[in-house]
Design a protein around this motif. Structure first.
Motif, mmCIF file in Angstrom:
data_model
loop_
_atom_site.group_PDB
_atom_site.id
_atom_site.type_symbol
_atom_site.label_atom_id
_atom_site.label_comp_id
_atom_site.label_asym_id
_atom_site.label_seq_id
_atom_site.Cartn_x
_atom_site.Cartn_y
_atom_site.Cartn_z
ATOM 1 N N TYR A 1 4.330 -11.146 7.387
ATOM 2 C CA TYR A 1 3.064 -11.180 6.660
ATOM 3 C C TYR A 1 3.198 -10.262 5.445
ATOM 4 C CZ TYR A 1 1.103 -13.075 11.011
ATOM 5 O OH TYR A 1 0.842 -13.842 12.119
ATOM 6 N N ALA A 2 2.460 -10.568 4.392
ATOM 7 C CA ALA A 2 2.461 -9.710 3.202
ATOM 8 C C ALA A 2 1.032 -9.522 2.709
ATOM 9 C CB ALA A 2 3.322 -10.311 2.097
ATOM 10 N N ILE A 3 0.738 -8.282 2.293
ATOM 11 C CA ILE A 3 -0.579 -7.945 1.749
ATOM 12 C C ILE A 3 -0.393 -7.264 0.398
ATOM 13 C CG2 ILE A 3 -2.586 -6.431 2.031
ATOM 14 C CD1 ILE A 3 -2.399 -6.868 5.045
ATOM 15 N N PRO A 4 -0.781 -7.863 -0.738
ATOM 16 C CA PRO A 4 -1.265 -9.239 -0.849
ATOM 17 C C PRO A 4 -0.149 -10.242 -1.134
ATOM 18 C CG PRO A 4 -1.610 -8.111 -2.926
ATOM 19 C CD PRO A 4 -0.961 -7.104 -2.000
ATOM 20 N N GLY A 5 1.083 -9.762 -1.365
ATOM 21 C CA GLY A 5 2.185 -10.671 -1.683
ATOM 22 C C GLY A 5 2.077 -11.241 -3.082
ATOM 23 N N ASN A 6 2.897 -12.259 -3.356
ATOM 24 C CA ASN A 6 2.860 -12.965 -4.643
ATOM 25 C C ASN A 6 3.384 -14.376 -4.421
ATOM 26 O OD1 ASN A 6 5.764 -12.920 -4.837
ATOM 27 N ND2 ASN A 6 5.691 -10.871 -5.746
ATOM 28 N N ALA A 7 3.523 -15.137 -5.499
ATOM 29 C CA ALA A 7 3.912 -16.548 -5.352
ATOM 30 C C ALA A 7 5.285 -16.695 -4.695
ATOM 31 C CB ALA A 7 3.900 -17.225 -6.725
ATOM 32 N N LEU B 1 0.650 3.926 -3.707
ATOM 33 C CA LEU B 1 -0.790 4.183 -3.580
ATOM 34 C C LEU B 1 -1.278 4.211 -2.128
ATOM 35 C CD1 LEU B 1 -3.564 4.711 -4.798
ATOM 36 C CD2 LEU B 1 -3.813 2.236 -5.144
ATOM 37 N N PRO B 2 -0.971 3.188 -1.295
ATOM 38 C CA PRO B 2 -1.473 3.256 0.084
ATOM 39 C C PRO B 2 -0.941 4.466 0.854
ATOM 40 C CG PRO B 2 -0.256 1.204 -0.306
ATOM 41 C CD PRO B 2 -0.276 1.940 -1.593
ATOM 42 N N VAL C 1 -4.166 -3.411 -1.483
ATOM 43 C CA VAL C 1 -3.281 -2.456 -0.795
ATOM 44 C C VAL C 1 -4.010 -1.159 -0.436
ATOM 45 C CG1 VAL C 1 -1.139 -3.356 -1.806
ATOM 46 C CG2 VAL C 1 -2.342 -1.470 -2.947
ATOM 47 N N GLU C 2 -5.103 -0.869 -1.140
ATOM 48 C CA GLU C 2 -5.849 0.361 -0.830
ATOM 49 C C GLU C 2 -6.927 0.150 0.246
ATOM 50 O OE1 GLU C 2 -7.460 -0.991 -4.948
ATOM 51 O OE2 GLU C 2 -5.651 -1.191 -3.729
ATOM 52 N N ASP C 3 -7.083 -1.096 0.688
ATOM 53 C CA ASP C 3 -8.090 -1.397 1.720
ATOM 54 C C ASP C 3 -7.468 -1.148 3.098
ATOM 55 O OD1 ASP C 3 -10.120 -2.316 3.311
ATOM 56 O OD2 ASP C 3 -10.122 -4.372 2.529
ATOM 57 N N ILE C 4 -7.271 0.143 3.398
ATOM 58 C CA ILE C 4 -6.526 0.535 4.599
ATOM 59 C C ILE C 4 -7.209 0.060 5.877
ATOM 60 C CG2 ILE C 4 -5.771 2.532 5.954
ATOM 61 C CD1 ILE C 4 -5.202 3.963 3.326
#
Length: 413
Positions: free
Chosen positions: A29-35, A72-73, A48-51
């Motif tokens: 899984y990836a948060i938020p990932g990319n294409a 940042l996280p 990424v800061e929404d811990i």
């Protein structure tokens, strides 16, 4: 195993790519990932800061291991929250993430541990720094204390330049909170390199040393960026020098950390400079470098899960050279446009790690300043370099910009 990767850049794509080669990894899984990441991982639209949301997701989905890509996280305590909830995570706790989140904290801990670094002074107001800058010898380095996405370091050559930067940081607040405290250092002249260690408890494993290119322009000109390219390994960094870095930098730092009653777990990036044959610390980061990860991970002849298990003794590195060139949106690191369609003709000669990309109505489009990373391995730097630049011709988007001199100085090594 179910693994979660936090982040959205080229570094995180490289981590997901490495994990995807492991038969023991069932789901990524990836948060938020990319294409690019979306082709090998389930991407989730959290920030990424929404811990709290990330912890909730990891608990509900029984994630076995989480790897944090960006700083940042870590700086806001994601590892602390995971540990409180009995979840395994790769990345240091908040108190140790300050090694990157606060330049002043890092310099103070280096002073305590006797780690070689540039002489420095710390300032928290314009009046004091103004008086200091008027009396000092130049060049000097002015660093914003807090996180500034690679844009908080300024080399100033005279008092006028120094006062201009100090004014921008303290009075104009161009970097907001990050620039409210400032470190001023002597300028060290030497050869820079990146040495990244994986650390778990008492164990330290050194990844192949890498070289990155921070300036936007060829010949290392123009403003600093997050990194425009890289290569690994660095031919002039040998085992003896890594041993010196271990004894004078990394081990003393770990000793100081243990005195604080803490343990480091995760990657520790040493931004180092060789001055008259001796290594000095320019900065510490508490994660894999970007774009260094993109050249280091393809060289590892072992599973990324070795870091989780701390089983990296005698692990092999491929006897190859790796080169990465970043394709950016024109205008980066300043203003740039997004939403430009990207066309890629795939080739087995290169690995393309996505950085600022997303899918919109079935089209791949630009979504950041740094857009793609083109990486190749070769028996020589010249072979790797030739593959990268040849294959850049197979990629296009409006206002695409890249440096043409990445790894040029090692081409014949």
């Amino acid at each position: 195993m179910k693994v979660l990767v936090v982040g959205s850049g080229g570094r995180e794509h490289a981590i997901c790519w490495k994990l995807s080669q492991d038969s023991n990894v069932d789901k990524i899984y990836a948060i938020p990932g990319n294409a690019g990441i979306s082709s090998i991982a389930n991407c989730l639209p959290f920030k990424v800061e929404d811990i709290d949301s990330i912890v909730k997701f990891a608990k509900e989905n029984r994630i076995d291991w989480t790897i944090v890509g960006p700083e940042l996280p870590l700086a806001i305590g994601i590892s602390d929250k995971f540990k409180e909830n009995g979840l395994e995570i790769w990345g240091p706790v908040k108190n140790l993430a300050k090694l990157e989140a606060s330049k002043a904290f890092a310099k103070e801990i280096m002073r305590k541990a006797g780690i070689p670094t540039a002489n420095f002074r710390i300032f928290d107001n314009f009046g004091d720094i103004k008086e200091f800058l008027k009396k000092e010898r130049y060049p000097l380095v002015i660093k914003a204390d807090g996180l500034a996405a690679g844009k908080g370091v300024f080399i100033v050559n005279n008092v006028e330049e120094g006062l201009e930067i100090a004014n921008k940081l303290f009075n104009e607040e161009i970097l907001g909170e990050a620039g409210k405290k400032v470190v001023v250092e002597e300028f060290l002249n030497g050869r820079e390199f990146s040495l990244i260690a994986a650390i778990k408890g008492e164990e330290i494993y050194y990844l192949p040393p890498a070289q990155d290119y921070k300036r936007i322009g060829e010949g290392n000109t123009g403003p600093n960026t997050g990194g425009m390219g890289s290569y690994a390994p660095v031919p002039w960094i040998d085992e003896r020098l890594i041993k010196v870095c271990d004894e004078k930098i990394f081990k003393p730092l770990m000793d100081e950390i243990h005195k604080m009653g803490l343990q480091y777990e995760g990657f520790l990036y040493g931004g180092l400079i060789l001055v008259d044959g001796e290594p000095y610390v320019l900065e510490f980061n508490v994660r894999l470098g970007d774009p260094e990860a993109q050249v280091i991970l393809p060289l590892l002849d072992f599973s990324f899960l070795s870091f989780k298990e701390g089983t990296w003794k005698d692990k092999k590195i491929k006897d190859k050279k790796a080169v990465c060139v970043v394709l950016a949106s024109k205008g980066y690191p300043g203003n740039y446009e997004v939403g430009r369609e990207i066309k890629i003709r795939e080739s087995e000669e290169v690995i393309i790690f996505h950085a600022g990309t997303k899918w919109v109505d079935g089209k791949l489009v630009t979504a950041g300043g740094r857009v793609l990373n083109v990486v190749a391995l070769g028996e020589s730097f010249k072979e790797a370099r030739d593959k990268v630049y040849k294959n850049i011709n197979n990629i296009s988007f409006e206002n695409m910009y890249y440096r043409k001199d990445i790894a040029l100085e090692v081409e014949n090594l």
